[in-house]
Design an enzyme around this catalytic site. Structure first.
Site, mmCIF file in Angstrom:
data_model
loop_
_atom_site.group_PDB
_atom_site.id
_atom_site.type_symbol
_atom_site.label_atom_id
_atom_site.label_comp_id
_atom_site.label_asym_id
_atom_site.label_seq_id
_atom_site.Cartn_x
_atom_site.Cartn_y
_atom_site.Cartn_z
ATOM 1 N N ASP A 1 -7.942 20.946 -4.716
ATOM 2 C CA ASP A 1 -7.978 19.494 -4.966
ATOM 3 C C ASP A 1 -8.163 19.266 -6.464
ATOM 4 O O ASP A 1 -8.918 20.000 -7.113
ATOM 5 C CB ASP A 1 -9.158 18.892 -4.172
ATOM 6 C CG ASP A 1 -9.014 17.408 -3.940
ATOM 7 O OD1 ASP A 1 -8.886 16.669 -4.928
ATOM 8 O OD2 ASP A 1 -9.045 16.974 -2.770
ATOM 9 N N ASN B 1 -9.387 11.660 -6.490
ATOM 10 C CA ASN B 1 -9.962 10.621 -5.622
ATOM 11 C C ASN B 1 -11.082 11.203 -4.759
ATOM 12 O O ASN B 1 -11.269 10.789 -3.618
ATOM 13 C CB ASN B 1 -8.865 10.026 -4.733
ATOM 14 C CG ASN B 1 -9.280 8.691 -4.139
ATOM 15 O OD1 ASN B 1 -10.018 7.921 -4.766
ATOM 16 N ND2 ASN B 1 -8.841 8.410 -2.921
ATOM 17 N N ASP C 1 -4.131 21.331 -9.220
ATOM 18 C CA ASP C 1 -3.193 20.241 -8.955
ATOM 19 C C ASP C 1 -1.957 20.807 -8.260
ATOM 20 O O ASP C 1 -1.440 21.840 -8.701
ATOM 21 C CB ASP C 1 -2.820 19.599 -10.307
ATOM 22 C CG ASP C 1 -2.189 18.240 -10.122
ATOM 23 O OD1 ASP C 1 -1.109 18.173 -9.504
ATOM 24 O OD2 ASP C 1 -2.774 17.257 -10.580
ATOM 25 N N SER D 1 2.638 9.342 7.834
ATOM 26 C CA SER D 1 2.004 8.056 8.089
ATOM 27 C C SER D 1 2.900 7.198 8.967
ATOM 28 O O SER D 1 4.135 7.311 8.908
ATOM 29 C CB SER D 1 1.801 7.355 6.739
ATOM 30 O OG SER D 1 1.508 5.997 6.923
ATOM 31 N N ALA D 2 2.274 6.315 9.718
ATOM 32 C CA ALA D 2 3.044 5.347 10.500
ATOM 33 C C ALA D 2 3.865 4.431 9.606
ATOM 34 O O ALA D 2 4.761 3.741 10.089
ATOM 35 C CB ALA D 2 2.098 4.513 11.361
ATOM 36 N N TYR E 1 5.295 4.173 -1.819
ATOM 37 C CA TYR E 1 4.437 5.131 -1.097
ATOM 38 C C TYR E 1 5.121 5.585 0.191
ATOM 39 O O TYR E 1 5.240 6.777 0.475
ATOM 40 C CB TYR E 1 3.073 4.490 -0.781
ATOM 41 C CG TYR E 1 2.268 5.266 0.243
ATOM 42 C CD1 TYR E 1 1.685 6.491 -0.091
ATOM 43 C CD2 TYR E 1 2.100 4.793 1.552
ATOM 44 C CE1 TYR E 1 0.959 7.219 0.844
ATOM 45 C CE2 TYR E 1 1.370 5.508 2.496
ATOM 46 C CZ TYR E 1 0.806 6.722 2.135
ATOM 47 O OH TYR E 1 0.083 7.437 3.066
ATOM 48 N N LYS F 1 6.680 9.419 1.569
ATOM 49 C CA LYS F 1 6.406 10.100 2.849
ATOM 50 C C LYS F 1 7.721 10.398 3.580
ATOM 51 O O LYS F 1 7.900 11.466 4.162
ATOM 52 C CB LYS F 1 5.496 9.233 3.736
ATOM 53 C CG LYS F 1 4.070 9.097 3.219
ATOM 54 C CD LYS F 1 3.318 10.419 3.290
ATOM 55 C CE LYS F 1 1.923 10.311 2.714
ATOM 56 N NZ LYS F 1 1.255 11.614 2.546
ATOM 57 N N ASN G 1 -4.148 4.210 11.710
ATOM 58 C CA ASN G 1 -5.119 3.720 10.722
ATOM 59 C C ASN G 1 -6.444 4.464 10.840
ATOM 60 O O ASN G 1 -7.315 4.050 11.616
ATOM 61 C CB ASN G 1 -5.330 2.218 10.895
ATOM 62 C CG ASN G 1 -4.122 1.411 10.456
ATOM 63 O OD1 ASN G 1 -3.013 1.592 10.968
ATOM 64 N ND2 ASN G 1 -4.310 0.535 9.499
ATOM 65 N N ASN H 1 -8.546 -1.106 -0.677
ATOM 66 C CA ASN H 1 -7.304 -1.731 -0.217
ATOM 67 C C ASN H 1 -7.351 -1.957 1.277
ATOM 68 O O ASN H 1 -6.688 -2.841 1.808
ATOM 69 C CB ASN H 1 -6.108 -0.795 -0.474
ATOM 70 C CG ASN H 1 -5.930 -0.508 -1.941
ATOM 71 O OD1 ASN H 1 -5.695 -1.414 -2.714
ATOM 72 N ND2 ASN H 1 -6.062 0.755 -2.319
ATOM 73 N N GLY I 1 4.225 -7.875 2.747
ATOM 74 C CA GLY I 1 4.569 -6.548 3.276
ATOM 75 C C GLY I 1 3.881 -6.211 4.589
ATOM 76 O O GLY I 1 4.245 -5.233 5.241
#
Ligand code: NAD
Ligand code: UFG
Length: 337
Positions: free
Chosen positions: A31, A35, A58, A124-125, A148, A152, A178, A197, A294
């Site tokens: 990592d 974040n 990285d 991701s969905a 983003y 994906k 989620n 967010n 969105g």
């Protein structure tokens, strides 16, 4: 097995590290701490009884990746590392393509060279775009509505091409809905930098007084109470889904598999707020604000394929998501003084 977790110090990665260590696996986290913080290893050790190996590096740094594969006998990789904020991806698309697409290509090259061909990828969905029908099954058409999501989708295509080129790969694409909540210990959880967010971290900060008020983005959607409906999934259930996927690809004939990780249940913003208030005995002041650009009205998973093929299904309900998120927020508040 010895599992490499890229992004293993992050929110989902740290919960997966706990689940993997508890299941008897060795864990190496790689990592860059963009974040997250390296000391999450201490919390993971407190919970699971053994610490993951933490390597700072990285995924865009091929030499650093090659060193990790040379230094550790890695059997499989779970690839969490990347950037994930939709709004930021609109403002800084090149950063997203560089970390999420180029970084993944570097990782796959390093894996190929090291002869490691088992991979679980955090998708991701968001790759379903605006739902054409619900619940969303794995065959739903894919599209992207922001950079983003596009990263994906591009990585999903990259993995499809890779699996088609070499049948020795064993790749699982996991499409998360989620993820919310925290480990029952309250020791690890989601504590984003800056203004959150996502809904749950915003709610916990309003409840603790770190933020004054929640804005509910729209109350005029075609849903039962007019607010947006999502498939919230407890992060510990999500972590368990990774174990199930790793087990399955180890025994699988297919080079590539795709599974939704969701509960199949939709909850509105106000459901979540009211459940949070009821189970935790705290107030979450909110106001109704305009729709967020969105956003879609409803989004929830068809979880049947994961149930049938992985023998996995989410166990924890919305109340447990809310109580664990609050327990974590209280510990964060103590840590921050
Ligand atoms: P997170 O930000 O907590 O974890 C990501 C980790 O990757 C962080 O520790 C970060 O420091 C690290 N990282 C970022 N760029 C890196 C790089 N170039 N090299 C090495 N490390 C790097 O996010 P998360 O919520 O744990 O998400 C994990 C994965 O799941 C991401 O790929 C994300 O896109 C995906 N996902 C998350 C959600 C969600 O709502 N949390 C939903 C769907 C998919
Ligand atoms: N919401 C609010 N107020 C807030 C934040 C969110 O009302 O302050 C609402 C949103 O309008 C939405 C719901 O809460 O109806 C959930 O919003 P989140 O931002 O928590 O989650 P999204 O469903 O918009 O998106 C998340 C991740 C994406 C991922 C997607 C599907 O942020 O990266 O789930 O997995 F693609």
């Amino acid at each position: 097995m010895n599992i490499l977790l890229t992004g293993g110090a992050g929110y989902i990665g740290s919960h997966a590290a706990v689940a993997l260590i508890e299941a008897g696996h060795g864990v190496v986290c790689f990592d860059n701490f963009a974040n997250s913080k390296p000391d999450v290893a201490v919390q993971v050790e407190q919970i699971a009884g053994a610490a993951p190996v933490m390597v700072e590096g990285d995924i865009r740094d091929r030499a650093a990746l090659d060193r990790v594969f040379a230094d550790h006998a890695i059997d499989a990789v779970i690839h969490f590392a990347g950037l994930k904020a939709v709004g930021e991806s609109v403002a800084l698309p090149l950063d997203y393509y560089e970390s999420n697409v180029w970084g993944t290509a570097c990782l796959l090259q390093a894996m190929k060279q090291a002869g490691v061909r088992k991979l679980v990828f955090s998708s991701s969905a968001t790759v379903y775009g605006a739902p054409q029908y619900l619940p969303l099954d794995e065959a739903h058409p894919r599209s992207a509505t922001n950079p983003y999501g596009r990263t994906k989708l591009i990585v999903e295509h990259m993995l499809e091409d890779l699996a088609a080129s070499d049948p020795d790969w064993r790749i699982a694409i996991l499409r998360y809905f989620n993820p919310v909540g925290a480990h029952a210990s309250g020791l690890i959880g989601e504590d984003p930098n800056g203004l959150p967010n996502n809904l749950m971290p915003f709610v916990t900060r309003v409840a603790s007084g770190r933020l004054p008020q929640l804005s509910v983005f729209g109350d005029d959607y075609e849903t039962a109470d007019g607010t947006g409906v999502r498939d919230y999934i407890h992060v510990v259930d999500l972590a368990q889904g990774h174990l199930a996927a790793l087990d399955r690809i180890g025994a699988d004939e297919r080079a590539l598999s795709v599974w939704n990780l969701g509960t199949g249940n939709g909850h509105s913003v106000l459901d979540l707020v009211r459940t949070f208030e009821a189970v935790n005995g705290v107030a979450v002041p909110y106001k109704i604000a305009p729709r967020r650009p969105g956003d879609v009205a409803s989004c929830y998973a068809g979880p049947e394929l994961a149930r049938a093929e992985l023998g996995w299904e989410a166990q924890r309900d919305l109340a447990e998501m809310c109580s664990s998120a609050w327990a974590f927020e209280k510990l964060v508040a103590i840590r921050n003084g």
